[in-house]
Every structure is written in structure tokens, then in C-alpha cells.
Motif scaffolding. Structure first.
Motif, mmCIF file in Angstrom:
data_model
loop_
_atom_site.group_PDB
_atom_site.id
_atom_site.type_symbol
_atom_site.label_atom_id
_atom_site.label_comp_id
_atom_site.label_asym_id
_atom_site.label_seq_id
_atom_site.Cartn_x
_atom_site.Cartn_y
_atom_site.Cartn_z
ATOM 1 N N ARG A 440 -44.867 35.975 42.595
ATOM 2 C CA ARG A 440 -43.484 36.375 42.863
ATOM 3 C C ARG A 440 -43.326 36.775 44.325
ATOM 4 O O ARG A 440 -42.344 36.403 44.983
ATOM 5 N N LEU A 441 -44.297 37.483 44.874
ATOM 6 C CA LEU A 441 -44.214 37.834 46.303
ATOM 7 C C LEU A 441 -44.164 36.574 47.167
ATOM 8 O O LEU A 441 -43.442 36.527 48.163
ATOM 9 N N THR A 443 -43.080 33.570 46.158
ATOM 10 C CA THR A 443 -41.840 32.840 45.904
ATOM 11 C C THR A 443 -40.643 33.553 46.532
ATOM 12 O O THR A 443 -39.643 32.925 46.868
ATOM 13 N N GLU A 444 -40.752 34.843 46.686
ATOM 14 C CA GLU A 444 -39.709 35.592 47.413
ATOM 15 C C GLU A 444 -39.992 35.634 48.922
ATOM 16 O O GLU A 444 -39.334 36.365 49.648
ATOM 17 N N ARG A 446 -42.373 36.949 50.626
ATOM 18 C CA ARG A 446 -42.798 38.243 51.156
ATOM 19 C C ARG A 446 -44.220 38.182 51.680
ATOM 20 O O ARG A 446 -44.607 38.984 52.529
#
Lengths: 480, 480, 480
Positions: A440-441, A443-444, A446
Motif C-alpha cells: 500500500r505504501l 501504491t500510494e 510513499r
């Protein structure tokens, strides 16, 4: 017709397709890394003696309070589940207990126990039908058969599971004979102990008096004098290090620490050794002993683990009939900011001290623990613990600690289990959830994908080894 | 070869493609709106004097306790990071400190500091390679060079950043000379002050006695009498309003308020002014002063901000060597329901009073703060604060407050920073996260897209201006 | 041109397309199941007398403190919203109040009130334009017209809504005449009562003295003696069971329970009946009465509901002018682990006792409530309550309780409302959110799709009926 059992290769990954793709790639890089299990409660005797287990109930159900607590909560009598009473009665047959468990396996839908067990059933035993009433006997029989074969002996499974390091936990009053037998056997599996002195520190623990007597016997010290008592701890810590221990563990009702003067500490010790101590004095003595243990860790380099916040044996009737560790421990609100200050006032800046903090109170993750670990050199955060060792629990842990403490003030995963067969399942859940979080990091946007790959390794192996000093030279008993 | 640095245009948006599309559209409508920064800690002297900054370490590292707290937590000595001790020693060279920071930049993976800094590096300084050991000198040199040019002077950056309103924070004992120099300079940037009287209210604060002396000097009042003390507050509040202030700010250990009778308040004041006060009296006096400040706000219209719940200077040794604000402030459990009742009993229904509440204890968002703000006319919720000024923290804030307090009882974003160069980055993070939250509401069909667009504007500019009374007429000092 | 109003068929489902597909299929299986409403606050008189409601304001706005609390929080005077003062003044016209509400309907963006109301507007009244200033009169007129028709009478709507079971809540001092009229009328709708004895237990409640007098009158017992008081409870519990009650309900400030000896309990009772009790004694008496109520539940089989943790009537001025239940109840931190122990020490293992726990303190979900309910046979978890009866609140409830307590220790949904028209909307929100949660478990391969379908039924109907003993034989008054 029985329902199928299969472990989906994408289980526990993020739902979103883009994030799932990233998670899948990350997971592939860590799925088969060795298992490092630096904190748990398996029985060292299993590996010392390598005797076969006998049946599904005694191996999987009876030792696992996660399982029978849920069955008990639905009104099922522990007697029917073959959970022994303190007086030894009654002896439900293993098969009958297993059938009752199988009939009620639906209760575990949505729980981590279900994930772990299905993993054990499919991966360790090779089942392709699900556990339910209709398959209870099939399971019971096939598991009994498997356990009779050499491939299912403790050491064989240890190797098959790819375990590189396994710490058990023994009390200060334990003679470590099982660990000595392992060392003497020439077997190369790294099974080490952990120093857990609660029994000789907590005057409210039912084993306190006998444990203290044994503590005296094993050390030859006058443990009823303050200096002798401290000297006994030092000796036993050395014994434990000789049996491979790199860490101590402290399961206290609260995280309270104290920093008494030598005179005050000795006076308190005398009251505790007498028969007129108060609960407040019992608490203060536990608090002071955490600081004493930290002082000894500065001397001998052992990593401290603090596991506070459980109201043990909440169910008085059950404690009377069945004793401790029967699923009746309930977490309570836990303070760290004020509780740890006395210890930190003395050792907070020490860079040669390492204290790993655990909690059952998730409201402290972002509020107290991450800010503390993100500041003090001696503090690290243990993984989400016990009730929170679960997919949602692990996600909350990462979401609530990472932004303030970073990932490098955490120490990877602990399985913390006495259910040996579930160890690969538990580590697999952690790897999947952590890869999902990292995905998720990514894909965002970050962190970059190559950073996530580095971190996936760290969360699985790198941080664990460093935090628990596992790359330290092999210790005496193990090298013997 | 150095790693690339680029800011992905979709960063921090929801992972799901449908929600991301909505977020992208919403964000485009607010990305370039002016920055309103109604609460922060930049140095007014920068804008008064417009002198160039000199180097990366003194501009970006040394003033940012988010950065060095993390490095310190990993055992890096603050001396090596050019963080000065109270006695002035030692002076690590800026470049060496910067190199050490660059080597350890990986520690910030997953933290907001990393997001903010990368934004500053890419957007403010134009770097296209990432910060790491290999690029430390390149960064240090290019930043020093840039800072020497007129385009990187404080006022030039203020304009480039599109800042429409910037509030600094000064103590009651501050003479506001920097603000007066700004006003006298004819520069049109709106930089105003905020009245922060903690130093003359909190007898436990190390500056209390000298601050009080200065408070007396600046006001000509007998601040050692209760009436003179209150009159001095009124005078200074007027001074601050003349320097553009629309708000006061109160950083107390707890949210306690009190509603003593005039006689009790005066007696308490006398004890505080003496030398025999107790910690409980210090707390009660802070509590009473919040209510007195509310009473003055009803008179003069200044918005109150209450920032409670930090255990300041938790690391005793570090406080002794380096002083306050060194990354050792740890949040604690905070009560609002009982704490605010005395003040609310007196002013709860006032529609001409506005109190903005902040918290470091997220467990109060849904339980206490949203219900309070969703009821009392005088209460509003400040944005997620400090450790929670982060992507996950902002999401939790919205998820846990919106359903009970609505969005219209919130006040938009505060950057709360002394790191001036990071202000656009911080507002950008907030805009992205808020647009992502709204996009989820749209994608779940909870609000319409046109409603989300209205709300995106409100969260960015509308609510901020109204909450902080920024559309009030220009005030004396600024208009001079 | 007025904005359109339409209820999107996918509202509240997960954003991710794969999970949404699963949710859609699950929801289709439960969307039209009967509504079981085992805990709420509708007026039994509506169903007894079946008189038409008159207008939008008195039906939808004035009884709903969720609505006017938000308007009040933005400075709107309750007088302007037709919320009556205790003294009866003033009487704002319904239409003017409705217009003010319509003008400010934007305040509810992102709140559950908005979801419920739009559902009522679209589904119950058939509006296809949204409520806003321009449509206020259209709404007011069309609603008034509809309410005049037979199809909008209480019983007709009860049938149209597909309600299978509806529990109201009456005090111990209520004569249940409305329920008796329902029973006598021959109408077949199942509307039952719930025994809520707070008024005769909580000496700090403003109705205590008159309620006690009425309690004496209705039972013929000497309620001023401890034995007579307990006997009166037994009689009234029997009266309530005769009016269909299967449950009791207890709204206490805390979850405290006590387990006093008979002698201590009687002495405490005498102090409470006198005029010199302290707040601590009032609390202890409430605590003891929870245990007494549990004892009676063991006798008569009524399910206990405990709703603790609200600081009632927080706004002193509003309580003086308008009385209780005006949106000024604020949740507080709530302890369960220690509070419930005395009761559990006595009845914890009882399998013939059922206690449903609620909370306003979400930090207890994973820490205390799920571990308690996942262990004690007598404990179950009520759904997310009050401020947490919302999409995000329900998600957090499932995410934080399921892994430890499982789904089978929960009891389905309660609407807990006095807003009768919103009952279908509220159950629909719960069904959508629960299906979304199950869909995520399926999409993460944690449960199979057929298991999710079984669970969707359980969460909607199965668990509710079992938990509230709704399949028990029809009781006297209803069968009459």
C-alpha cells in the motif's frame, strides 16, 4: 460431500488489484526465508527427546487456549474438550473432544485461529477437505497416523519448517535440563531459552514461594537477603546465556517501573519476603525489579522484553477448577509514559541497553509507544501481541506506529506460541500482512518498490536478528 | 548511480482506481489554492529581516525535532547532528551532520518527514536524485548555493509558496518587535502573531519568573496582584491583536478547566505567586486561567486554541543537557469530558466564543471530541496534530470525527511547523488526504461529487478563514 | 433547478470492484429479510392507537436529537427548531423550523443522519429531489399530505417496513397501558416492551422519587424495604414478560457491578432510601443492582442489556431549560474488566444467563470487550452503539471485535431509535456494511463465499433471534 480445503495463494493480500500485484511480488521474496522465532512458548522437551506426538486433540486443541476459550464462550464445558482440571478429572476421550471441536469449527470464522489451523491442516498434514462434523474422524485418524511417522517428530518438523532460531521461555526456577539435553544430543537445531523470572519476582503469583526455594537451591545463594537475591538472578542469567538465551522476558500486570535507592529497595525486599506485604508493595517490587533487570542487562547484554497489561485469571471459578492460562486473561488499559519514566530516567539514553515493549492496549500504539520508541535509544516496539496477532491487528499496528516510530524501531515478528505446528502459519500471516502494508505504501507512492523489498527482508529477518542479537557468537551450551 | 527522486502526481490518493480518479479531480480544484496557515511556529524575524539562510543543516535539520528524534532513537548522538547543547558545546560542522543525516535517511521510510523532505528537495530545490550517502555533498552544496540567491530569501519563498496568511506564535512576554518591523517595512505578506501566554501562566515552566517580570515591564501593570495580572493579559491581548493576531494558543499538560469564584481565584493566584504552591495548585491555576482566557475571548473576539496532553521533556538527561523541544515530548491519555465542563458550564452556549480543541490522544476523537464539537456552539475540532499530522493520522481523524461532528465543525489544516520550507509540502499532504477521504465518500455514494468539491474548498480555505476570523478587517499594525 | 435525490444501489459497499461484486451478491440475499428490532425507543402508543402523524417537523426533526444537536452546534437556537422548553415556550411554527433545517441540511454531509434521512425521503415518501432551501416547502407539504393518508399510519408503515419484531423500552414505573391496548386490539404486529428500571435504581436520576412511588403503587409492595423493593422488581419483570418482553436494559454511567453480602446490600439500600447518600453510594447501589438484576435473569430468563458510559446532560444550561435527551450526552472512558468482575465472579460461568454489552468507548472493543465475550459464556457483544451506529463505526466494530470474539458472540443489529421512519434505513445501512465486511473477508480469502452467505443471514436474523430469545413461545399479553 465434504467441503474443499485449499489455501489461496493470494490470501490476506490487499483487495485492490494494483496493491495486490505489488504485495505478491514482495511476498515472493520473503515467503521462503528462514523462520526466526525469538519469543515463544514451545516445550524444549519436545526437541530434547524428539518423541512423537500422539493425537490431534492433545497436540492441537488441549494446549491452545485460543481454541477452547471460544468454545467455552459458547457454553461448551471444558470437561468435554479434554481440558484437564487441576485435580486431574475428568478424562474425556480425545476423539470425542475432537468431534465436538469439529462440529463447532464454524465459530472460528473470521478469526486468526481459523487461518492458522487451516494452514496446519492443508500444509502440514496435506488435507484437501475442510474440518467439519463429517470429517472429524477422518482428520483425527489421519493426524494420528501421520504423527506416528518419523517425518512428524518434533525435530523433523523443525527442519521441514525451515526454523533457523527458536527461543523457548523458562522460569528462573527451571533447571534447563531440556536445553542441556538438546545441547548434549549433538542435534544442530538452534533452540535456546529465555530468562523469565516472574515466578520469583511476583509475590502475588501462586508459585512464588516454591519457585523461590528452587531458585535458592539452583544458585546456592541466600535468596532471602537482598544481595543474595540479586546475586542469584545474576547466576541464573549466566546459566540461561549458557543455554543460548539472548533475552529476558517480563510479564507484569502493568508497565510500572521504579527507581528506589539501595536502602529503600532492600527494605521493600524484606517486606515482600515477609508475610505482611500489601498489593501496592507487590506492585512496587515488580516495578523496582524491572529496573534491576535493566541494570543487569546493561552488564550482560541480554535484551529485555516487557509484556504488560493482562488481568490474569479473570474467571475466578475457572482458575479454581482448571488453573492459569485457560483463556481467561483479559487485557486492561495500560500506561507507559509515566510507568516507564523511573527506568528511563536511569537508563533512557543507554545505547547498550535494548528493551522491547509489547502491549495489549492498542490505544497506546500511536499515543505512547511509537513516540517513546521514536525517541529513546533503548526502546523498540515488539510486534502486535496475543489478541492482536491477527491480520487486522497487524495492520493496525503498522498503521499506528510506522509514521512516528518508523519501521526500524520495530523488531519483526514473534509467534509467541505454544502451538508448534502453527509456527509456519503464523509467520506466513505476518509476512503476508506486512507485504500488504508495504504494497500500500508503494501504491500510494510513499516509498519506492525497491525500498519495500528491502523493508520486507528487514521485517522478516534483518530487524529480528539485530534486535535479539541472534548474530552474536554461538554460546557455550549450544557450542558444546 | 544515484536513485531518482520524483514526486508522483498520484501520491497519497486512494489505491482503488475509481476512488483515485475522483480524488484526482477533486485535488485539481484545490491544489493551487492559497495557503492559509493559521497556526505555526516559524520565526517572524525571518520575514522582518529577510536575511538569507545559510545551509541545509541549520535550515532543515537542526530546527526539526521530528528528524533528529528518529536519528537519536537509533543511537546517534545529538552532538554529531549539530544540535547545540545548552552550554553551547559542541559545534559539529554542518556538513558532517548533513552527511550523517543522509546516511540514515532510510530510517524515515514510511514517515511523514520523508514525504515533506522529498517534496522540499524536489519542488523547492529542484533535485531529481534522492538523498543518500552518495548525494549528501551534492545536496549540501546545491542547497547552500540556492540559499545564497535572492529567490530563496524568506519573503521570496513566502510569495512563491502562495501563502495568503501565516500566523506565528509568540509568548505573552514577547515584545513583538519582529512583527512591528514587518509592519513598518511595507512588505505586504500577511504574517501575524498568536497570543501564547503559557510562560506567564504555568508556574512549572522554567521561564515563569523571568517571563512574569517581562510581562510586568511590557504592560506597566502590577502583575503580582490578581487584578493587575488580569489587566496585563488584557493589554497584551490588545497588543497582539494590533499585530494581527486573531487567536490565542494554550499548550497545557491537560485540558483541565476550572470555574472558581473571584475570591477563590485570587487566593489561588496569591499561592502561585508565592513559593509554596503544590503541583495540584499549579494545575488548578492553569485550569482557571483557561476559563479566564475564555472570558477575555468573549470580550475581544480572539479565537482560543487548546493544545493539551503532552508530557513535556520526558527525557530528564536530555532536558538537562539540551533543554526543551528536543523530541522528548510524549503524548498522554487526555480527558475532555470532565476537564472542559467547568469552562463549558460558564460559556458552553456562547455563540460569540470559539474554542478549537486539539488532541494527541486519538481515542478521544470519536468518544469525546466529536460528540462535544457536534453539540456545543463554542467548540470546533482542530486538525490531527503533531504525531498525527500524517497520512494515516489524517485519515483516522476524518474517519473518527466526521460522522458525529460533521465536517463543518472542523477548521481545515494547520501546519504547526517551524520548518518554513516544508509548509507547501504539509498543506499538499493534507489536501491529498482530504480529497482522498472525500473521494471515498463519493465512491461509496455517501455524498455527491459536487458536494465533495464544495467540501474540498471548505477544508482547504473556507472553514479555515471562518474559524480563525481571517476575513476580519485588516488590523492596526498591519495596516500601518 | 433542484438537485436530484437518488439512492444508489451500491451505496456503502466496498470501493474495490472485486469486493463490491461479492458484497452485492451477499446483500441481495439479506436485503429483504424481515426487520428484527430488539432494542429501540419508539412510542408504543403509536401502534396502540394508530393515529396519523401530522407534519415533518414533529415527526422527523423534533424527536431526533442527532439532528438538532448538529444544528445547535453551529449556533442555531433550539427555539427556532421547535424544540420545546420545559416550560412549554416557545412555539416556533413547524414550517419555519423545517425551512431552517432544510437550509442547513449541508451540515449533515458525511454523517449517518444524512444517509438515514435521504433513505426516508426517497424510499418512504418517494422524493426524487434533494432537500435544500428551495425544496423545503415542497417537502413539508408533501410529507403532511402523505401523513394524512392511511398508508402512512403507524401500523401500515410497520407492515410496509417488513418488521417482524419491535421492542420498545419502558421504565419500571410504566403501567404498560399502550402495550395492553396493542394486545387487546387484535392487531398482529409484534410490538413488545423491555424492562428498563433505571428510574427506580438511580437515585441521582431526577425521576427517582416519583418513579419509586409509582413502582410501589403498581406492585403493592413496600418498595422502601429491601425485600419489598426486590419483590417489586420481580413483579414488574413478570408484568413486562407478560407484555412480551424478553429483555431488560440498563443505562448506567459506568459498567460497575458489585457483589455485596445480603446484609451490606440491605444497609446500602437503606442509605439510598434516606437523604444522606453520597455519589459513591449511588454508584455502588447501581452496581449492586446490576448483579441483582442478573440474579433475577437467571431465575426468569430475561436477557440483560448493559449500556454504560455516557455522561448525561453535560450542558447544564440546556438541561435546565430543555431537560434530558437533548443531544448533550457525551461518552466517557469506560472500564469493563474490573467493573464487571464482581458480577462475573458470581455468574460468569452461567450458561442460562445472557448479558449483552454495549459501549461508547471504542478503545474497549479489541482490548476488553472482545476478550470478555470470547471467553465468558454469559457475555455477548451488542452492535456498535449511538454515535458509532454509522458506516465507519460499524466497520471499526467488526474489525476490532471479530478476530477475538468471533461473529457468533455478537447479536446482530439494534436500531436503538425513536425515529420510527428511519428503521428500514438503519437496518439497511447495517446490512450493507456487514455484507461489505464479509465481502472483504471473502476477497482476502479468509472465509469462503458460502460461509459469508451463512454469516450474512446470521448477522441479520439468526443471531438476533437467538440472542434475544425471540423464537421463544409467544407470551401471555401478545397471545391474548
Amino acid at each position: 460431500m465434504a467441503r474443499q480445503l485449499e489455501l489461496h495463494p493470494d490470501r490476506l493480500f490487499p483487495v485492490d488489484a494494483a496493491a495486490r500485484d505489488v504485495a505478491r511480488v514482495l511476498y515472493a521474496t520473503v515467503a521462503n526465508l528462514p523462520i526466526i522465532s525469538p519469543h515463544g512458548h514451545t516445550d524444549a522437551g519436545w526437541f530434547a527427546d524428539d518423541r512423537p506426538w500422539t493425537d490431534a486433540t492433545s497436540l492441537l486443541l488441549a494446549p491452545d487456549h485460543y481454541l477452547y476459550r471460544m468454545l467455552y464462550s459458547q457454553g461448551i464445558d471444558l470437561d468435554l474438550l479434554a481440558i484437564p482440571r487441576l485435580d486431574g478429572s475428568p478424562a474425556t476421550a480425545s476423539r470425542a473432544a475432537w468431534r465436538l471441536f469439529a462440529q463447532n469449527y464454524t465459530l472460528f470464522r473470521g478469526t486468526p485461529s481459523r487461518l492458522w489451523l487451516d494452514h496446519v491442516f492443508a500444509d502440514v498434514f496435506g488435507f484437501d477437505v475442510a474440518l467439519e462434523e463429517a470429517t472429524a474422524d477422518l482428520y483425527f485418524d489421519r493426524i494420528a497416523e501421520a504423527l506416528g511417522s518419523p517425518a512428524f517428530r518434533p525435530r523433523a518438523l523443525f527442519d521441514r519448517f525451515g526454523i533457523d532460531f527458536l527461543a523457548t521461555t523458562e522460569g528462573a526456577q527451571d533447571d534447563l535440563s531440556a536445553h542441556h539435553r538438546i545441547a548434549a544430543s549433538g542435534w544442530k537445531g538452534k533452540v535456546v531459552t529465555t530468562y523469565r523470572p516472574d515466578g520469583v519476582i511476583d509475590v502475588e503469583h501462586e508459585v512464588f514461594r516454591p519457585a523461590l526455594a528452587r531458585f535458592a537451591e539452583l544458585t546456592g545463594e541466600d535468596v532471602y537477603s537482598w544481595q543474595g537475591y540479586l546475586a542469584a538472578h545474576r547466576k541464573r542469567r549466566a546459566d540461561f546465556r549458557a543455554a543460548g538465551a539472548t533475552a529476558t522476558d517480563h510479564g507484569h500486570p502493568t508497565a510500572a517501573t521504579a527507581n528506589l535507592s539501595a536502602v529503600e529497595a532492600e527494605a521493600l525486599f524484606q517486606r515482600i519476603m515477609g508475610s505482611h506485604w500489601t498489593p501496592a508493595e507487590a506492585e512496587l517490587f515488580r516495578a523496582q525489579m524491572l529496573t534491576e533487570m535493566a541494570a543487569m542487562s546493561v552488564e550482560d547484554g541480554m535484551v529485555m522484553q516487557i509484556h504488560p497489561g493482562s488481568a490474569r485469571n479473570h474467571n475466578a471459578a475457572l482458575f479454581a477448577s482448571h488453573g492459569r492460562d485457560k483463556g481467561a486473561d483479559i487485557p486492561t488499559r495500560t500506561d507507559y509514559v509515566h510507568a516507564l519514566k523511573p527506568l528511563l530516567d536511569r537508563f533512557g539514553g543507554a545505547t547498550d541497553l535494548s528493551i522491547i515493549l509489547f502491549t495489549l492496549d492498542e490505544s497506546t500504539y500511536a499515543r505512547e509507544l511509537a513516540p517513546l520508541a521514536g525517541h529513546y535509544p533503548c526502546l523498540k516496539l515488539g510486534p502486535s501481541w496475543w489478541f492482536h496477532d491477527s491480520p487486522e491487528g497487524m495492520r493496525r499496528f503498522r498503521e499506528m506506529t510506522t509514521e512516528t516510530a518508523g519501521l526500524y524501531n520495530t523488531v519483526g515478528f514473534n509467534d509467541d506460541t505454544r502451538a508448534f505446528l502453527s509456527i509456519p502459519a503464523r509467520h506466513d500471516v505476518a509476512r503476508r500482512i506486512d507485504c500488504g502494508f508495504l504494497a500500500r505504501l508503494v501504491t500510494e507512492h510513499r516509498i519506492a518498490d525497491w525500498e519495500a523489498a528491502e523493508l520486507a527482508y528487514e521485517l522478516t529477518n534483518g530487524l529480528v536478528r539485530r534486535a535479539y542479537k541472534i548474530d552474536q557468537p554461538r554460546l557455550a551450551a549450544q557450542a558444546a
